[in-house]
Structures are given as C-alpha cells and as structure tokens.
Design a protein around this motif. Structure first.
Motif, PDB file in Angstrom:
ATOM      1  N   THR A  63     -65.625 -41.252  61.059  1.00  0.00           N
ATOM      2  CA  THR A  63     -64.978 -42.487  61.498  1.00  0.00           C
ATOM      3  C   THR A  63     -63.983 -42.984  60.463  1.00  0.00           C
ATOM      4  N   THR A  64     -63.082 -43.835  60.946  1.00  0.00           N
ATOM      5  CA  THR A  64     -62.191 -44.616  60.095  1.00  0.00           C
ATOM      6  C   THR A  64     -62.376 -46.063  60.506  1.00  0.00           C
ATOM      7  N   GLU A  65     -62.552 -46.941  59.520  1.00  0.00           N
ATOM      8  CA  GLU A  65     -62.865 -48.351  59.782  1.00  0.00           C
ATOM      9  C   GLU A  65     -61.793 -49.256  59.192  1.00  0.00           C
ATOM     10  N   VAL A  66     -61.460 -50.317  59.912  1.00  0.00           N
ATOM     11  CA  VAL A  66     -60.512 -51.314  59.414  1.00  0.00           C
ATOM     12  C   VAL A  66     -61.252 -52.245  58.453  1.00  0.00           C
ATOM     13  N   LEU A  67     -60.767 -52.311  57.210  1.00  0.00           N
ATOM     14  CA  LEU A  67     -61.333 -53.230  56.208  1.00  0.00           C
ATOM     15  C   LEU A  67     -60.572 -54.550  56.161  1.00  0.00           C
ATOM     16  N   GLU A  68     -59.252 -54.474  56.312  1.00  0.00           N
ATOM     17  CA  GLU A  68     -58.402 -55.673  56.299  1.00  0.00           C
ATOM     18  C   GLU A  68     -57.241 -55.434  57.248  1.00  0.00           C
ATOM     19  N   VAL A  69     -56.753 -56.505  57.854  1.00  0.00           N
ATOM     20  CA  VAL A  69     -55.593 -56.395  58.737  1.00  0.00           C
ATOM     21  C   VAL A  69     -54.751 -57.656  58.637  1.00  0.00           C
ATOM     22  N   GLU A  70     -53.434 -57.462  58.596  1.00  0.00           N
ATOM     23  CA  GLU A  70     -52.451 -58.525  58.767  1.00  0.00           C
ATOM     24  C   GLU A  70     -51.623 -58.069  59.954  1.00  0.00           C
ATOM     25  N   ASP A  71     -51.874 -58.643  61.127  1.00  0.00           N
ATOM     26  CA  ASP A  71     -51.243 -58.178  62.358  1.00  0.00           C
ATOM     27  C   ASP A  71     -49.746 -57.988  62.196  1.00  0.00           C
ATOM     28  N   ALA A  79     -61.187 -44.426  55.436  1.00  0.00           N
ATOM     29  CA  ALA A  79     -61.164 -43.156  56.166  1.00  0.00           C
ATOM     30  C   ALA A  79     -62.271 -42.259  55.630  1.00  0.00           C
ATOM     31  N   ARG A  80     -63.109 -41.782  56.545  1.00  0.00           N
ATOM     32  CA  ARG A  80     -64.215 -40.909  56.161  1.00  0.00           C
ATOM     33  C   ARG A  80     -63.973 -39.505  56.703  1.00  0.00           C
ATOM     34  N   GLY A  81     -64.335 -38.531  55.907  1.00  0.00           N
ATOM     35  CA  GLY A  81     -64.239 -37.131  56.314  1.00  0.00           C
ATOM     36  C   GLY A  81     -65.251 -36.315  55.532  1.00  0.00           C
ATOM     37  N   TRP A  82     -66.520 -36.698  55.676  1.00  0.00           N
ATOM     38  CA  TRP A  82     -67.575 -36.009  54.933  1.00  0.00           C
ATOM     39  C   TRP A  82     -67.742 -34.593  55.469  1.00  0.00           C
ATOM     40  N   ASP A 107     -56.131 -43.330  48.131  1.00  0.00           N
ATOM     41  CA  ASP A 107     -56.886 -42.689  47.053  1.00  0.00           C
ATOM     42  C   ASP A 107     -58.329 -42.507  47.497  1.00  0.00           C
ATOM     43  N   ALA A 108     -58.951 -41.501  46.955  1.00  0.00           N
ATOM     44  CA  ALA A 108     -60.366 -41.226  47.218  1.00  0.00           C
ATOM     45  C   ALA A 108     -61.210 -42.358  46.650  1.00  0.00           C
ATOM     46  N   THR A 109     -62.286 -42.708  47.377  1.00  0.00           N
ATOM     47  CA  THR A 109     -63.188 -43.756  46.900  1.00  0.00           C
ATOM     48  C   THR A 109     -64.617 -43.266  46.732  1.00  0.00           C
ATOM     49  N   ALA A 110     -64.934 -42.104  47.310  1.00  0.00           N
ATOM     50  CA  ALA A 110     -66.285 -41.548  47.190  1.00  0.00           C
ATOM     51  C   ALA A 110     -66.242 -40.073  47.566  1.00  0.00           C
ATOM     52  N   GLY A 111     -67.214 -39.343  47.045  1.00  0.00           N
ATOM     53  CA  GLY A 111     -67.360 -37.945  47.418  1.00  0.00           C
ATOM     54  C   GLY A 111     -66.647 -36.988  46.484  1.00  0.00           C
TER      55      GLY A 111
END
Length: 145
Positions: A63-71, A79-82, A107-111
């Motif tokens: 999945t990819t999840e919205v963390l913040e949005v300014e319409d 963005a996840r791609g385990w 940038d990568a944040t985990a994995g």
C-alpha cells in the motif's frame, strides 16, 4: 533525500486531477504494476492505494498511504514495497509561466533501502523519479490536448 523536478504543460489543477485519481498511479509510478483498490477518500490523509509492485508472476501486494495533503498543491505519501522497505515521497505542484513544475522528494524510511549508502540511493531514486515525472507528463498532457 533525492529531489527531482519537471515542468508539465498543464495547470496545477490539471496535474492534481491526475494525482487525485488513484487508479492512474500504475501509469506513471515506476515499479507499480497494478492497482488492486483505491480508498474512496483518496487523497485524504489516511487513505490508501492498494497496489502491486514487480512483474508477473513475481508480484508483491502493498500500500501507499497519504500522510499529509494540501489540496491542489502537495502530497506526502508513505510508499511501501516490502521486502524492499518503505519511503516518504513528497509531490509538490508550483505554477510557472502557464505550466506546472512538479517536484518529487523521496527517501527510504525503513527496510533494506536504508542500507544503501545515501549517495547511491539518491542517484537511483533520482533516475527512477525522472522517469516517473516523464510518465506523469505524458498522462497529464495527453488528457489536456
């Protein structure tokens, strides 16, 4: 963080229209092979794209999840791609002389992606995002003709 920008011959509203349609993401996100589901609230904070990455038959669902949005102006995505890992991807739109400059910061944040030295990681992400923005331009500009 890798930063990549490209002008697109369209208004910010026209670019946002494409970004707001989660079903279109596999057309421009490098590595995304199919969309399985898009939350009805996309692109609201907390909404998700349910996608697959890779090539058939070796597909990984994530999945990819919205963390913040300014319409109409900015999205910050997780963005996840385990098993490869996850990344923050920020997409901003800036009007410029009748077009829109789209900037992606990633940038990568985990994995395992974090194990790649930052200078090498930035080169790889930049190359990937040059292609993603090229594809996004094709989609947006093709819809505005």
């Amino acid at each position: 963080m890798s930063t990549t920008s490209r002008p697109i011959a369209a208004t910010p509203e026209q670019v946002w229209e494409v970004l707001s349609d989660g079903w279109l993401y596999p057309l421009f996100v490098v590595g995304a092979s199919r969309m399985r589901e898009v939350d009805d609230t996309w692109p609201a904070v907390g909404s998700r794209l349910h996608h697959s990455v890779g090539s058939w038959p070796l597909l990984i669902d994530d999945t990819t999840e919205v963390l913040e949005v300014e319409d109409g102006r900015r999205l910050l995505l997780l963005a996840r791609g385990w098993p490869a890992g996850q990344a923050h991807v920020e997409i901003t739109l800036s009007p410029s002389n009748g077009s829109t400059v789209v900037t992606m910061v990633e940038d990568a944040t985990a994995g395992p992606g974090l194990l790649v030295p930052k200078p090498l990681r930035d080169v790889q992400l930049h190359a990937r995002n040059v292609e993603a923005l090229r594809r996004l331009a094709f989609v947006v500009e093709g819809r505005t003709r």
